[in-house]
Design an enzyme around this catalytic site. Structure first.
Site, short mmCIF file in Angstrom:
data_model
loop_
_atom_site.label_atom_id
_atom_site.label_comp_id
_atom_site.label_asym_id
_atom_site.label_seq_id
_atom_site.Cartn_x
_atom_site.Cartn_y
_atom_site.Cartn_z
N GLY C 43 0.84 -1.19 0.00
CA GLY C 43 0.00 0.00 0.00
C GLY C 43 0.87 1.24 0.00
O GLY C 43 2.00 1.21 -0.48
N ALA C 45 2.42 2.83 2.41
CA ALA C 45 3.66 2.71 3.17
C ALA C 45 4.61 1.71 2.52
O ALA C 45 5.78 2.02 2.24
CB ALA C 45 3.36 2.32 4.61
N HIS C 267 -15.44 5.51 12.04
CA HIS C 267 -15.69 6.64 11.14
C HIS C 267 -17.16 6.99 11.17
O HIS C 267 -18.02 6.12 11.03
CB HIS C 267 -15.24 6.27 9.73
CG HIS C 267 -15.10 7.45 8.83
ND1 HIS C 267 -16.18 8.16 8.39
CD2 HIS C 267 -14.01 8.04 8.30
CE1 HIS C 267 -15.74 9.15 7.63
NE2 HIS C 267 -14.43 9.10 7.56
N ARG C 338 -13.53 12.69 14.25
CA ARG C 338 -14.31 11.50 13.97
C ARG C 338 -14.82 10.79 15.22
O ARG C 338 -15.97 10.36 15.25
CB ARG C 338 -13.45 10.53 13.16
CG ARG C 338 -13.17 11.07 11.79
CD ARG C 338 -12.16 10.22 11.06
NE ARG C 338 -12.05 10.72 9.69
CZ ARG C 338 -11.20 10.22 8.80
NH1 ARG C 338 -10.41 9.23 9.13
NH2 ARG C 338 -11.15 10.72 7.59
N HIS C 430 -13.04 1.80 10.92
CA HIS C 430 -12.41 2.37 9.74
C HIS C 430 -10.89 2.26 9.76
O HIS C 430 -10.26 2.03 8.73
CB HIS C 430 -12.81 3.85 9.68
CG HIS C 430 -12.22 4.61 8.57
ND1 HIS C 430 -12.41 4.24 7.27
CD2 HIS C 430 -11.43 5.69 8.55
CE1 HIS C 430 -11.76 5.10 6.49
NE2 HIS C 430 -11.14 5.96 7.26
N GLU C 454 -0.14 2.06 8.61
CA GLU C 454 -1.16 1.74 9.60
C GLU C 454 -0.73 0.56 10.48
O GLU C 454 -1.21 0.41 11.61
CB GLU C 454 -2.50 1.41 8.90
CG GLU C 454 -3.67 1.33 9.87
CD GLU C 454 -5.00 1.01 9.18
OE1 GLU C 454 -5.07 1.07 7.94
OE2 GLU C 454 -5.97 0.70 9.89
N LEU C 470 -2.95 8.89 4.98
CA LEU C 470 -2.17 8.89 3.74
C LEU C 470 -0.84 9.57 3.99
O LEU C 470 0.22 9.13 3.53
CB LEU C 470 -2.95 9.62 2.64
CG LEU C 470 -4.33 9.04 2.33
CD1 LEU C 470 -4.95 9.79 1.15
CD2 LEU C 470 -4.24 7.57 1.98
#
Lengths: 247, 236, 667
Positions: C43, C45, C267, C338, C430, C454, C470
């Site tokens: 991903g 990272a 979320h 959130r 989320h 993450e 991100l």
């Protein structure tokens, strides 16, 4: 809802496959198509049969993993969505649904409905990038203004999710829409123009090597593309390639 | 790389297809303009005019070069089409059990090969009927009013379509062929531009509409000629 | 065993990273050619780390379970990426981004890490633009920004609702370039099933080829885990179906500490659950909260009537609507962070004001936005005395231009037209702030094993702000890990190639094989999903948005029992030597069944409420989270000792020298 499913079953890449018929009941119209397949698979497992293998991951229409030719169309009868976003309310009680893998020489079947789409990766690897290093010591992002229109067009080309529906829908199994989307994105941006010629030549060369068909400009790809990638990109690639070839 | 790219790649094959196709479109226009002379009322003058035109078209060096380019274009267009079709077939060795291209494409765009084959057969018949007859057949030569020695292609043409036994059949063959050309053009014209990279939101619509107009008007005008000769023109 | 030491460089906050880079050891280019690095996960990272490591000269092998690196779940991030560029001139700075992130994380993140993140954030944007990422632009050709929840500046860069996709494709293209150069070997449809330690150092992995079922050994001088978060422990989440904790859990079992597993982000704006068949939840971008107003009916009888389908939301009068976020948090209103927004929705629904069939949904209403945008449009179009209908029509057009794709997605899924009736939303799992514990260099407690994105715990504390995931993924991958790893690898320049024939590899492979065969041979009666769904229900009900001691204790017991049941009764069809999705799932769920317990244990031990962790016993009278800085201002890092219940707690105290620790308030 009760449905009859005709599904392509194939043990592995080398085995010969065939269509098998399954009956399924208790389908709710609120289910997504893949959730309907989950229900089928759970029932197959409980019966001691082998579940149907199919590709899926994000289930929100962005990763491009899910495929499936459903009733003769990639991602099924609805427009502008992927299979995971297709809901059963698009079908009627008692319908027969034919489910096949995406078919192309360049997308060999791995098992059941799962196909190998690494040919797409290899096209990207051939040149679908801008050759900058990743040091971060590039110029300030705003030192290079880009007309909004170009940036937007590049963005729309870049929203391709690489699912392969264009290839699956094309009567020639051509990968022109996929390849041209990447070529376009880069060709539209000043950063990408520098190596535009090498890029388009290399990517088309790889596309040909993978055994995709040619573009007949039928436009099926654009209509079936879940992201609505435009045929304009194909024309742009034709142009870029012509320019690069006569150079 | 660049050089071989312009010959061998899939895109290059499409450029040639588009280039020859669009060239043949211009040929159609020229050919039609000449043929419209056949609609003139039957007279010595009309006969002379058409036969002199035919002589000019077969003997003028510039026109002859152009006509060789046309022959080559037709051949290339056909061969290239076959090569492309073979490759396209290979690209999907295992067919779908259920494939519904009608939901997302027009019929003509999917059947360019079949339409092209019909057209090719027509071209052979058409050339056999007139061109070969004139070149190698027993057409009599005569002197026109202006003194040119010409073969009487005019009478051959008119009689072919007015023939009591076969005239109507020929008319039908020609009309069907023109329909094939119309469908072929309805996709091919705009498609040619797309293959050559001419696509711009501002002009796309124009190209498409012009293409449709071209695809309807040109074959229609061609088709009117045998129909008129058979049904409308004074018998000779 | 490596050291449990944060290794935050000394010196003033703003100079830590620069000083550190100057101090650490480097590997010379010729030696890099002899060093192999494995990256698990491709991903943001993993992809960016792999590309940069290869760029620097290391030989990189990447592994992903997807059929292409481009499909990693980073692709689903919608809203944007933060960067302290201050292009809008609204007073943004590295410090402010740092401050917002620490505050947003409820003072449970490391100062040094977060400042570094803020510092390199601007570089990310430069880098991505150079790579051809088509960010949104203004008419003048410069980059556009938007604002996100929990902050007072506009620092979010975006590409419509597909920012994650565009950034991931950027990282993927950087990877492709290195693949083409031969510096990255990409293994797709491969899943890491164990890490191999030689002399206590990470020296390779055991991976399964998901197409053939083959078990493969891969060696390297260092292993990077960038396999994402573990939100799927809840079964229903916005994660991809395949997202899993397996790589993280395997290294945890081999010695990597697992930090703060209970910090989970729920979320607030997801599409509510529609039925038992549900396999996955879909997020609606948080950006919708910029223009949508969140409400429930003021009167219970109205809510009941709406649930029964007897009353349309549009028929409820303005004064009978409870815009509860605006009521409770006048300063931030609908743009509170959130965790706050999610809990507030749950509070209203638990109190009986929920608005869909299940009673678990609130309205997200754009009618005010239609009017506001409509008036603007009427003014700019010089339409005088525009009728209300005309204004609403113009407003809808404006909203469509902004959020058209999201509205369309909502309609496809829910089959309701959000232009005519308000959207319904409900919170969903989320993101997981917790993860593998890492030091400042992103090294885990296993020497030579790193964690990025993450998968690690480092930068978000107890709650992550929007558009920061991100940023962190790319910061770790492009700008942090490739340099800090050199410090470790500089000791490996004489090691030479690592053999995969050693006993350690052999043993690890054997263990993996035995486990896979065990699944097949169990021949129970229930499919894997049956257990996963039950685990998810326990987690959501008792370890979800709000938790209490009793519920957590029950959850721990129930998960234990479920795990035992799983190992007796799961049915995995097919064999090990073929493509077998059920076998893959079984392995992942087995790990979730262990993680779930540790998760609950962590939540139980943390006797406070902070960020994504809300304990009902610890709240103010108004129902706001009540932190206990005295006793819990630390990172809880758990060491594996055989069973999740036996895990040993290690505390890393958090020190705040550059920021005043306050009660987080968005009122």
């Amino acid at each position: 809802m009760k449905l009859t499913l005709k599904i392509w079953r194939q043990k592995n890449a080398k085995a010969k496959g065939s269509m098998q018929t399954y009956n399924i009941s208790d389908v709710s119209p609120d289910m997504s198509f893949l959730e309907m397949l989950d229900v089928l698979n759970d029932s197959l497992i409980e019966k001691g049969e082998e579940p149907v293998e199919f590709d899926h991951d994000c289930r929100e229409g962005i990763c491009g993993t899910c495929s499936l030719q459903i009733n003769g169309e990639p991602h099924g009868p609805d427009r502008g969505i992927t299979t995971c976003q297709l809901h059963m309310r698009k079908f009627k009680d008692g319908d027969t649904i034919v489910i096949e893998p995406f078919r192309a020489a360049a997308f060999p079947v791995i098992k059941d409905l799962v196909v190998d789409r690494n040919s797409f990766d290899r096209i990207q690897q051939a040149g679908g990038y801008i050759s900058v290093n990743t040091s971060g010591n590039t110029q300030d992002a705003n030192s290079l203004p880009i007309p909004k229109e170009d940036a937007d067009m590049a963005f729309y080309a870049a929203t391709c999710i690489g699912c392969g529906a264009c290839v699956a829908a094309c009567k020639n199994a051509s990968a022109m829409l996929f390849t041209s989307a990447k070529v376009s994105q880069m060709a539209l941006l000043p950063q990408g123009k520098i190596e535009a010629s090498e890029r388009v030549l290399a990517m088309v060369d790889q596309m040909d090597k993978e055994g995709f068909g040619n573009c007949t400009n039928t436009g099926a790809c654009e209509i079936e593309c879940p992201k609505g990638i435009s045929l304009e990109n194909i024309a742009r690639m034709n142009r870029e390639y012509l320019k690069a070839s006569v150079k | 790389m660049a050089k071989s790219a312009l010959l061998k790649s899939s895109l290059a094959k499409k450029y040639w297809m588009a280039f020859t196709g669009l060239f043949l479109c211009t040929f159609l226009v020229g050919h039609l303009l000449g043929n419209l002379q056949l609609l003139l009322p039957v007279s010595e003058a009309a006969r002379d005019q058409f036969n002199e035109y035919a002589l000019f078209m077969t003997t003028n060096p510039a026109v002859m070069i152009l006509s060789y380019v046309t022959y080559i274009s037709i051949l290339f267009h056909a061969i290239d089409g076959i090569v492309l079709t073979v490759r396209n077939r290979k690209a999907r060795p295992q067919k779908y059990v259920n494939f519904k291209p009608s939901t997302n494409t027009r019929w003509a765009s999917r059947n360019m090969g079949i339409l092209g084959t019909v057209i090719l057969v027509f071209i052979v018949i058409h050339m056999q009927m007139f061109w070969a007859e004139m070149k190698f057949g027993s057409l009599e030569a005569y002197s026109t009013a202006s003194g040119a020695q010409v073969k009487d292609l005019y009478t051959l043409t008119i009689q072919s379509f007015q023939d009591a036994e076969y005239g109507l059949i020929w008319v039908i063959v020609y009309v069907i062929s023109m329909i094939a050309i119309a469908f072929h053009l309805s996709h091919g014209f705009a498609s040619g531009f797309q293959s050559l990279g001419v696509n711009h939101p501002k002009y796309n619509n124009f190209i498409k509409k012009f293409g449709y107009a071209f695809a309807i008007l040109i074959p229609l005008a061609f088709a009117i000629i045998p129909i008129y000769i058979h049904f409308g023109l004074e018998k000779i | 065993m490596g050291k449990f030491e944060a290794k935050i460089p000394k010196g003033p906050l703003a100079e830590k990273w620069t000083n550190h880079k100057n101090d650490i050891n480097l590997v010379n280019p010729a030696n890099k050619r002899n060093i192999d690095v494995i990256v698990v996960g491709t991903g943001l990272a993993g992809g960016s780390a792999a590309a940069t490591l290869a760029e620097l000269g290391y030989n990189v092998k990447t592994f992903c379970y997807q059929d292409s690196p481009r499909r990693a779940h980073s692709i689903a991030a919608q809203g944007g990426i933060n960067a302290a560029k201050n292009y809008q001139g609204d007073g943004d700075s590295d410090y402010r981004l740092f401050y917002d992130t620490v505050k947003g994380g409820d003072y449970r993140a490391r100062e040094g890490n977060v400042y570094r993140l803020a510092e390199v954030s601007a570089n990310i944007i430069d880098q991505c633009v150079a790579q051809g990422v088509p960010f949104a632009r203004e008419y003048g050709g410069l980059l556009d920004n938007r604002s996100f929840g929990g902050v007072l500046v506009s620092r979010t860069f975006y590409a419509k609702g597909q920012t994650g996709q565009q950034l991931l494709l950027g990282a993927y293209s950087a990877m492709n370039r290195q693949i083409n150069r031969g510096k990255i070997k990409s293994y797709t449809r491969h899943e890491m099933l164990d890490i191999v330690l030689v002399d206590g150092k990470a020296r390779g992995i055991i991976a399964r080829n998901l197409v053939t079922g083959e078990i493969e050994r891969h060696s390297a001088h260092a292993v990077v885990i960038a396999s994402g978060g573990y939100g799927n422990v809840f079964f229903l989440s916005t994660n991809a179906m395949g997202s899993n904790v397996t790589a993280s859990w395997k290294i945890h079992k081999r010695g990597a500490y697992f930090a703060n597993p209970c910090y989970t982000q729920i979320h607030p704006t997801c599409i509510p659950v529609s039925g038992d068949h549900q396999s996955k939840l879909t997020l609606m971008s948080e950006s919708l909260r910029n223009d949508g107003r969140i409400w429930v009916p003021k009167k219970k009888e109205d809510a009941e009537a709406v649930r029964a389908g007897k009353l349309k939301p549009s028929e409820i009068k303005e004064e009978d609507r409870d815009y509860y976020l605006e009521r409770r948090y006048p300063a931030f209103g609908n743009l509170v962070p959130r965790d706050v927004a999610s809990r507030a929705a749950k509070e209203r629904c638990d109190a009986g004001f929920g608005v869909n069939r299940t009673g678990e949904a609130v309205f997200l209403d754009f009618s005010t936005a239609f009017e506001r945008y409509g008036k603007e449009a009427a003014t700019s179009k010089k339409i005088e005395n525009a009728s209300k209908e005309k204004i609403v029509e113009l407003g809808k057009e404006a909203v469509e231009a902004k959020y058209g794709n999201l509205f369309q997605m909502y309609e496809k899924i829910v089959d309701q037209n959000p232009y005519e009736t308000p959207m319904m939303i409900y919170p969903a799992v989320h993101y997981t702030m917790g993860g593998i514990w890492v030091d400042y260099n992103l090294q885990t407690t296993i020497p030579g094993c790193y964690a990025a994105g993450e998968a690690n715990f480092s930068d978000h504390g107890a709650n992550r702000l929007g558009a920061s995931a991100l940023m962190q993924g790319l910061a770790d991958g492009y700008f942090v890990l490739p340099y800090t790893i050199g410090d470790y690898l500089s000791n490996d320049i004489r090691t030479g190639a690592i053999s995969t024939e050693s006993k350690e590899f052999e043993d690890a492979e054997k263990e993996v094989r035995e486990k896979l065969e065990k699944f097949i041979n169990l021949k129970g009666t229930k499919p894997v999903d049956y257990f996963h769904k039950r685990l998810g229900k326990i987690m959501w009900d008792k370890v979800g948005m709000s938790r209490n001691e009793q519920g957590l204790k029950e959850a721990i017991e129930e998960i234990k029992q479920l795990r035992e049941e799983f190992w007796k009764d799961v049915r995995v069809p097919g064999g090990t030597d073929e493509m077998n999705a059920e076998l893959e799932k079984a392995g992942r769920v087995a790990d979730f069944l262990e993680l779930g317990e540790l998760f609950a244990k962590d939540a139980l031990h943390r006797n406070e409420s902070c960020g994504g962790h809300f304990r009902e016993e610890y709240q103010t009278e108004e129902g706001e989270a009540l932190r206990d800085d005295e006793n819990f201002m630390y990172v809880a890092a758990w060491e594996y000792k055989g069973n999740p219940s036996d895990a040993v707690l290690h505390k890393e105290d958090l020190v705040y020298e550059n920021i005043e620790v306050k009660t987080r308030s968005y009122k």
